[in-house]
Write a protein that holds these residues in place. Structure first.
Motif, PDB file in Angstrom:
ATOM      1  N   ARG A  40     -27.086  32.942  35.622  1.00  0.00           N
ATOM      2  CA  ARG A  40     -25.978  32.214  34.982  1.00  0.00           C
ATOM      3  C   ARG A  40     -25.907  32.547  33.502  1.00  0.00           C
ATOM      4  NH1 ARG A  40     -25.539  25.587  34.187  1.00  0.00           N
ATOM      5  NH2 ARG A  40     -23.602  25.624  32.958  1.00  0.00           N
ATOM      6  N   TYR A  41     -27.050  32.502  32.825  1.00  0.00           N
ATOM      7  CA  TYR A  41     -27.049  32.732  31.386  1.00  0.00           C
ATOM      8  C   TYR A  41     -26.949  34.207  31.040  1.00  0.00           C
ATOM      9  CZ  TYR A  41     -27.974  27.801  31.205  1.00  0.00           C
ATOM     10  OH  TYR A  41     -27.851  26.440  31.364  1.00  0.00           O
ATOM     11  N   ALA A  44     -23.151  34.642  30.955  1.00  0.00           N
ATOM     12  CA  ALA A  44     -22.569  33.974  29.798  1.00  0.00           C
ATOM     13  C   ALA A  44     -22.943  34.683  28.503  1.00  0.00           C
ATOM     14  CB  ALA A  44     -23.022  32.522  29.752  1.00  0.00           C
ATOM     15  N   ALA A  45     -24.198  35.152  28.398  1.00  0.00           N
ATOM     16  CA  ALA A  45     -24.645  35.826  27.176  1.00  0.00           C
ATOM     17  C   ALA A  45     -23.835  37.089  26.927  1.00  0.00           C
ATOM     18  CB  ALA A  45     -26.130  36.165  27.282  1.00  0.00           C
ATOM     19  N   ILE A  78     -31.744  26.449  26.309  1.00  0.00           N
ATOM     20  CA  ILE A  78     -31.218  27.235  27.432  1.00  0.00           C
ATOM     21  C   ILE A  78     -32.227  27.337  28.572  1.00  0.00           C
ATOM     22  CG2 ILE A  78     -30.267  29.450  28.135  1.00  0.00           C
ATOM     23  CD1 ILE A  78     -28.507  27.798  26.198  1.00  0.00           C
ATOM     24  N   MET A 187     -28.619  32.251  24.657  1.00  0.00           N
ATOM     25  CA  MET A 187     -28.508  32.396  26.111  1.00  0.00           C
ATOM     26  C   MET A 187     -29.190  33.665  26.590  1.00  0.00           C
ATOM     27  SD  MET A 187     -24.733  30.947  27.069  1.00  0.00           S
ATOM     28  CE  MET A 187     -24.380  29.194  26.860  1.00  0.00           C
ATOM     29  N   GLY A 191     -32.188  33.397  29.094  1.00  0.00           N
ATOM     30  CA  GLY A 191     -32.116  34.106  30.370  1.00  0.00           C
ATOM     31  C   GLY A 191     -33.343  34.976  30.599  1.00  0.00           C
ATOM     32  N   GLY A 222     -21.410  31.014  35.337  1.00  0.00           N
ATOM     33  CA  GLY A 222     -21.579  31.942  34.227  1.00  0.00           C
ATOM     34  C   GLY A 222     -20.322  32.116  33.389  1.00  0.00           C
ATOM     35  N   THR A 226     -19.836  28.024  31.577  1.00  0.00           N
ATOM     36  CA  THR A 226     -20.698  28.336  30.442  1.00  0.00           C
ATOM     37  C   THR A 226     -19.927  29.093  29.358  1.00  0.00           C
ATOM     38  OG1 THR A 226     -22.574  28.454  31.958  1.00  0.00           O
ATOM     39  CG2 THR A 226     -22.928  29.287  29.746  1.00  0.00           C
TER      40      THR A 226
END
Length: 304
Positions: A40-41, A44-45, A78, A187, A191, A222, A226
């Motif tokens: 997920r992160y 998003a990152a 996070i 993030m 992660g 994601g 996020t």
């Protein structure tokens, strides 16, 4: 921003974050929890850092305070959310969302030793009421804390503690980096930490767990819950400040509970609802001055 747009963004953010809890529950039927959180992160990152490169002149953390903020945010704010994914393997998504209402209370408590802030007697009463509410939500068995899903609920309480600590550590570091790249780098760090813990726990990706449902849950979390949600959050934060932005956290559990009831057939007990009410009351007592100022009144007392 116009009032209508303000309200629309506020509601949209609550919906995006509210639906993230049932999305986690759905994805956990297919994906291992820590790997799921890490992915997920990851998504998003990449999206947030790409946006930062385009929109922000200074997007790389180089100063010591910026690096400290990224480290604190990545590890606690996070990566700490991995505990949420672990807990939601057995805890209903609505209950998990309700427990997030403790974040502002714990943030105020972490600020006492780390930021030198003070807690007034009435603020202490508010914090105590909030913890009483959490007790109603968790409903622990004193004779066996591992009974039922009590241990899983306590994991989510641990996640809430970690998230609150991460926010305070970022504030203590005093970063000069803008929020968009700061969150993106955090993030990325979070992660990577989750990937390391996932490997240590023996979670290995396999092709057979990937399908339309699991990929859909992952992409929703994601991209929408996020990356896009944080972009909206930044807009609200810039326009109205941190306190009013934090109030979204009390609409999110309502959205999450309604979504979990209709999408997953979950049931939320009366004690859980009452516990959420006590957490909200505790927040009001703890942040009474900020609330009064937000609606145009003055309490005449110092902030807790």
């Amino acid at each position: 921003m116009s009032r209508a747009l303000d309200a629309s963004l506020f509601v949209l953010l609550a919906v995006l974050w509210g639906f993230s809890f049932p999305a986690i529950s759905i994805g956990l039927e297919y994906l291992p929890p820590l790997l799921f959180a890490a992915a997920r992160y990851d998504i998003a990152a990449v999206l947030l850092l790409a946006a930062a490169v385009v929109r922000v002149e200074k997007w790389r953390p180089t100063a010591r305070n910026d690096l400290a903020a990224v480290a604190g945010g990545g590890i606690f704010l996070i990566a700490g959310n991995g505990l949420l994914f672990l807990g939601q393997q057995t805890v209903p998504s609505g209950v998990a969302a309700i427990l997030q209402g403790l974040v502002p209370i714990l943030t105020a408590l972490w600020a006492i030793p780390l930021l030198g802030e003070r807690l007034s007697p009435l603020g202490a009463v508010g914090a105590a009421i909030g913890f009483l509410g959490v007790g109603l939500v968790v409903q622990p068995d004193p004779g066996n804390l591992l009974a039922g899903d009590t241990a899983a609920r306590l994991l989510i309480v641990g996640q809430v503690c970690s998230v609150a600590l991460g926010g305070v550590l970022i504030q203590r570091a005093g970063p000069t980096l803008e929020q968009l790249p700061l969150v993106g780098w955090s993030m990325l760090v979070g992660g990577l930490v989750l990937h390391a813990v996932s490997l240590g726990a023996g979670e290995f990706p396999s092709a057979d767990v990937l399908g339309p449902v699991s990929i859909g849950a992952l992409l929703y979390l994601g991209v929408f819950a996020t990356a896009i949600a944080f972009m909206i959050y930044f807009s609200i934060l810039e326009e109205h400040g941190a306190f009013e932005a934090a109030l979204i956290g009390y609409l999110v559990p309502i959205v999450a509970t309604i979504a979990s009831v209709f999408l997953l057939g979950e049931e939320i007990g009366v004690l859980t609802v009452g516990g959420f009410g006590l957490v909200a009351v505790g927040f009001v007592l703890l942040k009474r001055r900020a609330l009064a100022e937000a609606v145009g009144f003055s309490t005449g007392v110092s902030s807790p």
